[in-house]
Design an enzyme around this catalytic site. Structure first.
Site, short mmCIF file in Angstrom:
data_model
loop_
_atom_site.label_atom_id
_atom_site.label_comp_id
_atom_site.label_asym_id
_atom_site.label_seq_id
_atom_site.Cartn_x
_atom_site.Cartn_y
_atom_site.Cartn_z
N THR A 101 0.81 -1.21 0.00
CA THR A 101 0.00 0.00 0.00
C THR A 101 0.85 1.27 0.00
O THR A 101 0.50 2.26 -0.64
CB THR A 101 -0.93 0.01 1.23
N ASP A 116 2.07 -7.82 -4.12
CA ASP A 116 1.26 -7.75 -2.91
C ASP A 116 1.91 -8.67 -1.89
O ASP A 116 2.34 -9.78 -2.21
CB ASP A 116 -0.17 -8.21 -3.21
N SER A 125 0.78 -10.54 0.23
CA SER A 125 0.13 -11.85 0.38
C SER A 125 0.78 -12.89 -0.52
O SER A 125 0.64 -14.09 -0.29
CB SER A 125 -1.36 -11.75 0.05
N THR A 140 4.28 -8.99 15.45
CA THR A 140 3.13 -9.66 14.84
C THR A 140 2.11 -8.59 14.48
O THR A 140 2.00 -7.56 15.16
CB THR A 140 2.52 -10.69 15.81
N THR A 179 2.97 -20.78 21.87
CA THR A 179 1.66 -20.48 22.44
C THR A 179 0.82 -19.69 21.45
O THR A 179 1.33 -18.83 20.73
CB THR A 179 1.77 -19.70 23.76
N GLN A 180 -0.48 -19.97 21.43
CA GLN A 180 -1.38 -19.20 20.59
C GLN A 180 -1.86 -17.94 21.31
O GLN A 180 -2.61 -17.15 20.73
CB GLN A 180 -2.58 -20.05 20.13
N CYS A 181 -1.40 -17.73 22.53
CA CYS A 181 -1.69 -16.47 23.23
C CYS A 181 -0.90 -15.34 22.57
O CYS A 181 0.17 -15.55 22.01
CB CYS A 181 -1.29 -16.56 24.70
#
Length: 341
Positions: free
Chosen positions: A14, A58, A60, A166, A277-279
Site C-alpha cells: 500500500t 502484494d 500476500s 506480529t 503459544t497461541q496467546c
C-alpha cells in the site's frame, strides 16, 4: 562526518500507491520522483537512493524467491550504503522481517521494514511519517557506528525488533505489536532510542547471506474438539520436515492418547515439532502443567516466547542446513538473532 547513504527498497504494498485525485483509482508510485512527492525528505541529513523490485508484489504473495531478492539487493549494495529501508505490504511484514533477520548473518547495519495502512497520496496517510522516520532511524550514527545494527520494523511511532513482531490490526494505524519484547525506539517530538534493548554485537566477519530455506513445514493451531483424522493428515503430508503447533496457554495440549501417539511417532520418524503459544503474549513452559509434560517427554521442542512468524522463519532457516537432531533442538531453543528470551 559524511552524510549517511540510505537505500530504499520497494517490494510492493500500500505504501507504494498513490490515489488519483479525480478518479480515486490507486496507481503505482514512481520512486524516482520520491523527493518531489515528499519534499520533507530533503530535511533529512542523508543521501537517499531508491530501487524497486522489477515486479512489485502484494505481500500476500510473499515467498522465498522474494526474500532472496531482498537479501540479494542488500548483499550487493551492503558496502555502498549505511542503512536500508524496505517498503513492504503490512500483511506479511512480520514474516519477512523475521526471515531476513536469520538470512543476514553478521549484520552490522540497520535494515528497517516499514509500510502503511493508507496509500502515500491519501489525505490521512500514515505512509509519510512511517517512511520519513524509518529513514531517519536508519541514518543514526554514534562514534562512527550505526546505532541500529539489526533487522527492525517501524510502524506508527514505534520501532520494533523485526523478529519479535506480529500484525494485530487490519484497520488501525497501530497495526503491529511486540508482545514479548520492548520497543527499540519511540517517535514523538523527539526520537527516543531505548539503547538498552538494541543488539550490540560487533562482528569482524563480513556479511553472509543465507539463502537455503526449506519450506516443507506446516502450522497447526489446536482447538477444542480437534479430530484425529485432521492431525493425522497434516502429519502424513508428503515431504513435511517441520511443524509449528500453536498450543494453549503456556504450551498445553490435549492429553488424548491418539494425539500424543501421533506426535511421538512423527518425531521418531524425524519430524521437528515446535511448541509455541497461541496467546498474544507470554511463553511456552513445557512441564509446568501435566498437559504439557507429555509433549516434553516425547521430544517436542520448546519455542519459549517466540512468535509464530519467527518460529516459521527459524524453522525454514535451520532446516536449510544439514545439522543433527540434537544440534537442531539446541539451536532452536536458544536465541540466534534476539528472537526469543
Amino acid at each position: 562526518m559524511k552524510k549517511p547513504k540510505i537505500l530504499l527498497i520497494y517490494t510492493g504494498g500500500t505504501i507504494g500507491m498513490v490515489k488519483d485525485a479525480d478518479s480515486g483509482v490507486l496507481t503505482a508510485f514512481d520512486f524516482d520522483s520520491l523527493l518531489e512527492r515528499i519534499p520533507e525528505l530533503r530535511l533529512l541529513d542523508c543521501i537517499i537512493d531508491t530501487i524497486s523490485f522489477d515486479e512489485p508484489i502484494d505481500s500476500s504473495n510473499m515467498n522465498t524467491e522474494s526474500w532472496e531478492n531482498m537479501a540479494g539487493i542488500i548483499e550487493i549494495n551492503y558496502n555502498d550504503y549505511d542503512g536500508f529501508v524496505v517498503l513492504h505490504g503490512s500483511d506479511t511484514m512480520s514474516y519477512s522481517a523475521s526471515v531476513l533477520s536469520f538470512m543476514l548473518e553478521y549484520l552490522m547495519k540497520p535494515v528497517i521494514f516499514t509500510g502503511s495502512q493508507l496509500p502515500i497520496g491519501d489525505l490521512r496517510t500514515d505512509a509519510k511519517e512511517n517512511l520519513i522516520t524509518s529513514i531517519q532511524l536508519a541514518s543514526l550514527y554514534e562514534d562512527d557506528m550505526p546505532v541500529i545494527r539489526e533487522v527492525c520494523l517501524y510502524f506508527e511511532y514505534k520501532l520494533y525488533r523485526g523478529n519479535r513482531t506480529t500484525k494485530i490490526n487490519a484497520e488501525h494505524f497501530e497495526a503491529f505489536d511486540s508482545p514479548n519484547f520492548p520497543t527499540l525506539a519511540e517517535s514523538g517530538v523527539h526520537l527516543k532510542i531505548n539503547h538498552e534493548f538494541l543488539r550490540k554485537e560487533t562482528f569482524t566477519e563480513q556479511l553472509i547471506v543465507r539463502t537455503q530455506l526449506d519450506t516443507n513445514i506446516g502450522v497447526l493451531k489446536l482447538f477444542p474438539g480437534i479430530s484425529e483424522p485432521l492431525v493425522k493428515a497434516i502429519l502424513n503430508t508428503e515431504g513435511l520436515r517441520g511443524l509449528v503447533i500453536e498450543t494453549y496457554g503456556s504450551g498445553n495440549a490435549t492429553t488424548e492418547d491418539w494425539f500424543i501417539n501421533l506426535l511421538s511417532e512423527a518425531i521418531k520418524n524425524g519430524l521437528y515439532i515446535i511448541n509455541v503459544t497461541q496467546c498474544s503474549g507470554g511463553s511456552v513452559i513445557m512441564g509446568k502443567y501435566a498437559t504439557s509434560s507429555q509433549l516434553k517427554r516425547i521430544g517436542v521442542i520448546s519455542g519459549k516466547d517466540i512468535t509464530t512468524e519467527a518460529a516459521v522463519a527459524k524453522l525454514m532457516y535451520l532446516l536449510g542446513y544439514n545439522i543433527s537432531h540434537e544440534e537442531f533442538q539446541s539451536y532452536f531453543e536458544k536465541s540466534l538473532r534476539g528472537e526469543l528470551t
